[in-house]
Motif scaffolding. Structure first.
Motif, PDB file in Angstrom:
ATOM      1  N   CYS A 628      25.316  38.367  -9.689  1.00  0.00           N
ATOM      2  CA  CYS A 628      26.323  38.612  -8.650  1.00  0.00           C
ATOM      3  C   CYS A 628      26.405  37.418  -7.693  1.00  0.00           C
ATOM      4  O   CYS A 628      25.525  36.553  -7.663  1.00  0.00           O
ATOM      5  CB  CYS A 628      25.968  39.871  -7.858  1.00  0.00           C
ATOM      6  SG  CYS A 628      25.779  41.345  -8.888  1.00  0.00           S
ATOM      7  N   TYR A 629      27.483  37.414  -6.870  1.00  0.00           N
ATOM      8  CA  TYR A 629      27.722  36.251  -6.004  1.00  0.00           C
ATOM      9  C   TYR A 629      28.368  36.671  -4.683  1.00  0.00           C
ATOM     10  O   TYR A 629      29.168  37.613  -4.617  1.00  0.00           O
ATOM     11  CB  TYR A 629      28.641  35.250  -6.708  1.00  0.00           C
ATOM     12  CG  TYR A 629      29.074  34.107  -5.825  1.00  0.00           C
ATOM     13  CD1 TYR A 629      28.226  33.033  -5.584  1.00  0.00           C
ATOM     14  CD2 TYR A 629      30.336  34.108  -5.213  1.00  0.00           C
ATOM     15  CE1 TYR A 629      28.627  31.980  -4.764  1.00  0.00           C
ATOM     16  CE2 TYR A 629      30.739  33.061  -4.393  1.00  0.00           C
ATOM     17  CZ  TYR A 629      29.872  32.004  -4.171  1.00  0.00           C
ATOM     18  OH  TYR A 629      30.262  30.972  -3.361  1.00  0.00           O
ATOM     19  N   ALA A 659      29.445  37.578 -11.402  1.00  0.00           N
ATOM     20  CA  ALA A 659      29.753  36.300 -12.041  1.00  0.00           C
ATOM     21  C   ALA A 659      29.502  36.362 -13.538  1.00  0.00           C
ATOM     22  O   ALA A 659      30.145  35.660 -14.320  1.00  0.00           O
ATOM     23  CB  ALA A 659      28.909  35.191 -11.412  1.00  0.00           C
ATOM     24  N   ALA A 660      28.548  37.189 -13.958  1.00  0.00           N
ATOM     25  CA  ALA A 660      28.253  37.387 -15.379  1.00  0.00           C
ATOM     26  C   ALA A 660      27.645  38.772 -15.543  1.00  0.00           C
ATOM     27  O   ALA A 660      26.758  39.156 -14.771  1.00  0.00           O
ATOM     28  CB  ALA A 660      27.292  36.325 -15.892  1.00  0.00           C
ATOM     29  N   MET A 661      28.123  39.503 -16.539  1.00  0.00           N
ATOM     30  CA  MET A 661      27.607  40.841 -16.833  1.00  0.00           C
ATOM     31  C   MET A 661      26.520  40.704 -17.903  1.00  0.00           C
ATOM     32  O   MET A 661      26.771  40.242 -19.016  1.00  0.00           O
ATOM     33  CB  MET A 661      28.724  41.745 -17.328  1.00  0.00           C
ATOM     34  CG  MET A 661      29.872  41.905 -16.344  1.00  0.00           C
ATOM     35  SD  MET A 661      29.391  42.804 -14.826  1.00  0.00           S
ATOM     36  CE  MET A 661      29.223  44.471 -15.464  1.00  0.00           C
ATOM     37  N   ILE A 662      25.312  41.103 -17.549  1.00  0.00           N
ATOM     38  CA  ILE A 662      24.160  40.935 -18.449  1.00  0.00           C
ATOM     39  C   ILE A 662      23.384  42.248 -18.459  1.00  0.00           C
ATOM     40  O   ILE A 662      22.905  42.695 -17.411  1.00  0.00           O
ATOM     41  CB  ILE A 662      23.254  39.789 -17.968  1.00  0.00           C
ATOM     42  CG1 ILE A 662      24.077  38.515 -17.729  1.00  0.00           C
ATOM     43  CG2 ILE A 662      22.129  39.536 -18.970  1.00  0.00           C
ATOM     44  CD1 ILE A 662      23.357  37.479 -16.899  1.00  0.00           C
ATOM     45  N   PRO A 663      23.241  42.903 -19.597  1.00  0.00           N
ATOM     46  CA  PRO A 663      22.549  44.192 -19.649  1.00  0.00           C
ATOM     47  C   PRO A 663      21.055  44.063 -19.352  1.00  0.00           C
ATOM     48  O   PRO A 663      20.479  42.970 -19.445  1.00  0.00           O
ATOM     49  CB  PRO A 663      22.768  44.661 -21.097  1.00  0.00           C
ATOM     50  CG  PRO A 663      23.825  43.789 -21.656  1.00  0.00           C
ATOM     51  CD  PRO A 663      23.761  42.502 -20.914  1.00  0.00           C
ATOM     52  N   VAL A 701      26.080  29.073 -15.123  1.00  0.00           N
ATOM     53  CA  VAL A 701      27.232  29.857 -14.674  1.00  0.00           C
ATOM     54  C   VAL A 701      27.810  29.143 -13.458  1.00  0.00           C
ATOM     55  O   VAL A 701      27.082  28.865 -12.499  1.00  0.00           O
ATOM     56  CB  VAL A 701      26.804  31.297 -14.304  1.00  0.00           C
ATOM     57  CG1 VAL A 701      28.009  32.114 -13.848  1.00  0.00           C
ATOM     58  CG2 VAL A 701      26.104  31.963 -15.486  1.00  0.00           C
ATOM     59  N   TYR A 702      29.099  28.820 -13.491  1.00  0.00           N
ATOM     60  CA  TYR A 702      29.674  28.090 -12.370  1.00  0.00           C
ATOM     61  C   TYR A 702      31.126  28.520 -12.146  1.00  0.00           C
ATOM     62  O   TYR A 702      31.795  29.060 -13.037  1.00  0.00           O
ATOM     63  CB  TYR A 702      29.596  26.580 -12.590  1.00  0.00           C
ATOM     64  CG  TYR A 702      30.444  26.041 -13.719  1.00  0.00           C
ATOM     65  CD1 TYR A 702      31.685  25.457 -13.458  1.00  0.00           C
ATOM     66  CD2 TYR A 702      29.999  26.097 -15.035  1.00  0.00           C
ATOM     67  CE1 TYR A 702      32.473  24.950 -14.486  1.00  0.00           C
ATOM     68  CE2 TYR A 702      30.769  25.594 -16.074  1.00  0.00           C
ATOM     69  CZ  TYR A 702      32.006  25.026 -15.796  1.00  0.00           C
ATOM     70  OH  TYR A 702      32.783  24.534 -16.809  1.00  0.00           O
ATOM     71  N   ASP A 704      34.832  27.198 -11.192  1.00  0.00           N
ATOM     72  CA  ASP A 704      35.602  25.956 -11.230  1.00  0.00           C
ATOM     73  C   ASP A 704      36.709  25.891 -10.188  1.00  0.00           C
ATOM     74  O   ASP A 704      37.576  25.020 -10.223  1.00  0.00           O
ATOM     75  CB  ASP A 704      36.184  25.738 -12.624  1.00  0.00           C
ATOM     76  CG  ASP A 704      37.142  26.845 -13.045  1.00  0.00           C
ATOM     77  OD1 ASP A 704      37.494  27.697 -12.202  1.00  0.00           O
ATOM     78  OD2 ASP A 704      37.543  26.860 -14.231  1.00  0.00           O
ATOM     79  N   GLY A 705      36.674  26.817  -9.227  1.00  0.00           N
ATOM     80  CA  GLY A 705      37.710  26.907  -8.199  1.00  0.00           C
ATOM     81  C   GLY A 705      38.713  27.999  -8.490  1.00  0.00           C
ATOM     82  O   GLY A 705      39.461  28.426  -7.599  1.00  0.00           O
ATOM     83  N   LYS A 706      38.718  28.466  -9.744  1.00  0.00           N
ATOM     84  CA  LYS A 706      39.632  29.548 -10.140  1.00  0.00           C
ATOM     85  C   LYS A 706      38.880  30.719 -10.781  1.00  0.00           C
ATOM     86  O   LYS A 706      39.115  31.870 -10.426  1.00  0.00           O
ATOM     87  CB  LYS A 706      40.672  29.017 -11.125  1.00  0.00           C
ATOM     88  CG  LYS A 706      41.595  27.950 -10.534  1.00  0.00           C
ATOM     89  CD  LYS A 706      42.592  27.475 -11.578  1.00  0.00           C
ATOM     90  CE  LYS A 706      43.525  26.411 -10.997  1.00  0.00           C
ATOM     91  NZ  LYS A 706      44.506  25.910 -12.018  1.00  0.00           N
ATOM     92  N   ASN A 707      37.998  30.395 -11.722  1.00  0.00           N
ATOM     93  CA  ASN A 707      37.320  31.442 -12.479  1.00  0.00           C
ATOM     94  C   ASN A 707      35.849  31.089 -12.680  1.00  0.00           C
ATOM     95  O   ASN A 707      35.440  29.932 -12.560  1.00  0.00           O
ATOM     96  CB  ASN A 707      37.978  31.612 -13.866  1.00  0.00           C
ATOM     97  CG  ASN A 707      39.431  32.007 -13.769  1.00  0.00           C
ATOM     98  OD1 ASN A 707      39.773  33.056 -13.240  1.00  0.00           O
ATOM     99  ND2 ASN A 707      40.311  31.137 -14.279  1.00  0.00           N
TER     100      ASN A 707
END
Length: 834
Positions: A628-629, A659-663, A701-702, A704-707
């Motif tokens: 999360c972020y 930011a990323a879904m990780i089980p 995980v980064y 880019d200003g949009k996604n």
């Protein structure tokens, strides 16, 4: 030693019947080397030409050959026990569980005892192989290995007999227990190991008392050598040429024993200088009696008394010389050539093609004229001595590789391999029995203010130590503070920061306990004041203390309040002008009593706080999930997601941005790292195992200003699984991430450690993040053990120089402690080419 009295007596009679001429003829015939081996002994000034990997492979072959042909279920007498001291040294440098298990099988077979009599009033200590010779040192050397095994997996029964026997011995009035030279190797290290294990100073007091008795009856002041025992003192006993007769293996026992004592003896011991003096004088005497071919003859000062090579004495001498060089007791320029020649003989002549070790004088107690010692002469204790010497040679090569990195590389180009690398050493005594000095979540291990860099670590006695230097120099000023912590808990790392007035702030020793926080007494000083509270509330269950500095000079202090699985994120703010703390977030991320956030933070050039976290449902690391972020542009008062939408505080699992879904059960690690580039875009580095993947991989995980983008660094092949509570010993480290622009391209690098690359300081570098093409290299040439990267964030931000805190450490699963000697604390500097 007089192991087989009848055979020894017969040999003595036989030797006395020979004329001097006959003796000489038989010696020449019996000791003649094969011509091929004579050639290999030429040009001995050259050091052995072998690399670490080849050396290690050779040592493994020797030990594997021995163990394949000898079961460990044998008695615990001196000869077998001496082999196990070498086996445990090879285990120490390889971590080979087969070697540890072999020694443990031997210990179990012997019930972790030496001689087994329980009739204490009738325990004896003259020579004897029966069960009532409990106080005879040949039955006590086994305790060395038992103690070493105990420290790997502490169980009281492993050292119970050792303590019982030695405590009884110390309770008696006798002081003449060590009446023969060999006994100094057999038992002196037992005394220092038990002191180190129990803290009982009687072991050191009696060590000195018994050692002084041995010196009175066996030590020769003029030569600095030891007679085997009192009956061999000159002129009562002489060589065939009427010289003093100093048995090589006997002096090898003493020399190696002193090295082992100094390894564990505290420098503040009142007799420390005595042991150092005897060790150094013996080293000089040993140097004088080495043969040109690299070996020592059995009678050290009369090579014609029993001529030809002998391995056990040579191996003990080589081990002792290398140990002294490796640990700073002996000068390399004086002693290395002798050590190298010794190892050259051991590895090229004594070592046979089938991995047997030859030229070992059989069991005995002196140099026997006419005794045949050849390539077929092997023995357990000699193999152990060979392994001791080989392990120290390996450590020497390992240290040399580290030293190579201590030289600037003034090469052009912009590849990682060709960029400038420099290493400076802060101190040699860093706590190394777990990873507390080298965990990834230290914020900070290093920090620079203006041109002064500060560092912090725990020393061998678990004291908090501070250091500083000018960033353009290698010399450090070091100060041990008055503060300690339980460094055995790897969570209790030290974090530091310097405020804009130049005051150093320190927090240490935190894992669900009261706040430990202190400032320096003046700007630029390493001297700390008295511990103080920040606000005095919610400071009783502090974990993971981290300092950050905003662009306006404000300090942030972030920590977890509560336990794993149900703790809350707290943020305090410090104003350098008023020198006051205030709380700006009481519970920024709410686990709702069901989970907690393991976070990582970065501050960009504009002062925006970037925060990411994984959720954990319980103390079990396998319950980590998702990434999360959130960010704050006003010093932590209000928070928003990457799109600029405001959060309703506190943040919880339902309103968090993912930011990323990780089980869960994806081998997702917590508390890794974040970075923010010049444009304010966040980067998050970690590792987990994607569905269907063969092994956990590093991920970047980064935004880019949009996604949000997820790059997989798909270079690993070794699988592993994360589960359970506490600090884990994991084959890879958690990574650090940095990013910068070069020639218009966005570069990114992950700094990590991976067992697949030899547990070195490694770098994955991507020159164009959009292409996700990563190159791998190593910034160190030797292993750093279970190290994780922590770097000077302020220095990188201001000068683009990556300074990594560097120490070789070992982490035992849970909060166990390894049995390691304190290690060097260093800083590795690297500046990427542009």
């Amino acid at each position: 030693m007089m192991r087989k009295p009848i055979i020894t007596s017969l040999l003595m009679v036989f030797a006395l019947q020979l004329s001097a001429q006959e003796q000489s003829q038989q010696q020449q015939q019996g000791q003649q080397l094969p011509k091929a081996q004579e050639k290999r002994l030429q040009k001995q000034e050259e050091q052995p030409n072998i690399d670490k990997a080849s050396l290690l492979e050779s040592l493994k072959k020797v030990n594997d050959h021995w163990q394949a042909n000898h079961k460990p279920e044998v008695w615990a007498f001196w000869d077998e026990a001496a082999y196990h001291t070498g086996n445990m040294e090879l285990f120490a440098i390889t971590g080979g569980e087969n070697y540890r298990r072999y020694s443990e099988r031997w210990a179990n077979y012997n019930q972790w005892m030496g001689a087994k009599s329980t009739d204490k009033p009738n325990w004896k200590y003259q020579y004897g192989e029966k069960e009532d010779y409990v106080l005879f040192g040949d039955w006590q050397i086994c305790f060395q290995t038992y103690i070493d095994l105990y420290h790997l997996h502490p169980e009281k029964h492993k050292i119970a007999r050792a303590k019982e026997v030695m405590e009884y011995q110390m309770s008696t009035a006798a002081n003449d227990y060590w009446w023969w030279a060999d006994g100094l190797y057999m038992v002196m290290p037992v005394m220092t190991k038990l002191y180190k294990t129990t803290g009982d100073k009687r072991y050191l007091e009696k060590l000195h008392e018994y050692f002084e008795y041995a010196n009175r009856i066996m030590y020769d002041q003029k030569t600095g050598l030891y007679y085997r025992d009192a009956k061999y003192v000159y002129p009562r006993h002489k060589t065939v040429n009427h010289k003093k007769d100093f048995w090589a293996r006997g002096n090898g026992w003493v020399f190696a024993g002193l090295a082992k004592v100094l390894k564990d003896l505290p420098a503040e011991d009142p007799h420390y200088n005595l042991y150092v003096s005897k060790y150094k004088k013996l080293a000089k005497a040993i140097l004088k009696s080495q043969q040109e071919e690299g070996y020592w003859t059995r009678s050290m000062l009369d090579k014609d008394h029993a001529p030809g090579p002998e391995t056990s004495g040579t191996a003990f001498f080589t081990y002792g010389l290398l140990w002294g060089i490796n640990n700073g007791y002996l000068k390399e320029k004086i002693f290395l050539n002798a050590a190298g020649k010794g190892w050259k003989y051991l590895s090229e002549v004594a070592l046979q093609k089938d991995s047997r070790v030859g030229y070992i004088q059989p069991i005995g107690e002196k140099a026997i004229p006419g005794q045949i010692v050849d390539a077929n002469s092997t023995a357990n204790f000699g193999v152990g001595a060979f392994l001791l010497a080989g392990a120290e040679w390996y450590r020497y090569l390992d240290k040399q590789q580290d030293n190579q990195l201590d030289k600037p590389q003034n090469q052009s180009g912009n590849t990682p391999e060709r960029s400038a690398i420099r290493i400076s050493t802060i101190a040699e005594n860093g706590w190394a029995n777990n990873s507390v000095n080298a965990v990834v979540f230290r914020k900070n291990a290093l920090v620079t203010f203006k041109n002064t860099q500060y560092a912090a670590y725990y020393d061998a006695d678990q004291y908090l130590v501070l250091a500083k230097r000018n960033i353009h120099k290698k010399e450090w000023e070091v100060l041990r503070t008055a503060y300690k912590a339980d460094a055995g808990d790897a969570h209790k790392s030290i974090s530091i920061m310097v405020d804009d007035k130049g005051y150093l702030h320190v927090a240490w020793g935190q894992h669900n306990n009261g706040l430990n926080y202190v400032k320096s007494i003046t700007a630029g000083s390493l001297t700390l004041g008295t511990p103080e509270a920040m606000l005095g509330t919610k400071e009783n269950k502090v974990s993971y203390p981290e300092f950050y500095k905003l662009a306006n000079g404000t300090l942030l202090f972030m920590y977890r309040d509560g336990g794993s699985g149900n703790g809350n994120l707290m943020i305090n703010s410090y104003d350098p002008a008023t020198k006051k703390w205030q709380r700006i977030q009481d519970n920024l991320i709410d686990g709702e009593g069901k989970r907690n956030a393991y976070w990582q933070t970065a501050i960009d050039d504009q002062g925006t706080i970037h925060l990411s976290w994984v959720w954990r449902e319980s103390p079990d690391v396998s319950s980590n999930h998702d990434l999360c972020y959130a960010r704050s542009k006003d010093g932590g008062l209000s928070w928003e997601n990457a799109a600029g939408l405001a959060y309703q505080l506190p943040i919880h699992h339902k309103n968090a941005e993912y930011a990323a879904m990780i089980p869960q059960k994806s081998e997702l690690i917590n508390q890794t790292s974040m970075f923010a580039d010049d444009a304010g875009n966040p980067y998050i580095a970690g590792y987990w195992k994607d569905k269907g993947a063969a092994a956990p991989q590093y991920h970047l995980v980064y935004h880019d200003g949009k996604n949000w983008q997820v790059n997989v660094l798909d270079f690993r092949s070794t699988d592993f699984s994360l589960s359970g509570a506490g600090t884990k010993r994991i084959p890879i480290s958690r990574p650090q991430v940095i990013a910068w622009k070069s020639k218009g391209l966005l570069n990114a690098a992950l700094i990590f450690r991976d067992i697949e690359r030899g547990n070195k300081v490694s770098l994955a570098w991507c020159r164009n993040l959009q292409q996700n093409n990563w190159a791998l290299t190593d910034l160190s040439q030797s292993t750093v053990g279970d190290w994780e990267p922590a770097y000077d964030t302020e220095l990188w931000k201001n000068k683009g120089r990556l300074d990594l805190f560097l120490q070789r450490v070992e982490q035992v699963d849970g909060e166990g402690r390894a049995n390691n000697k304190p290690g060097p604390v260093k800083v590795l500097e690297w500046k990427p080419g542009q």
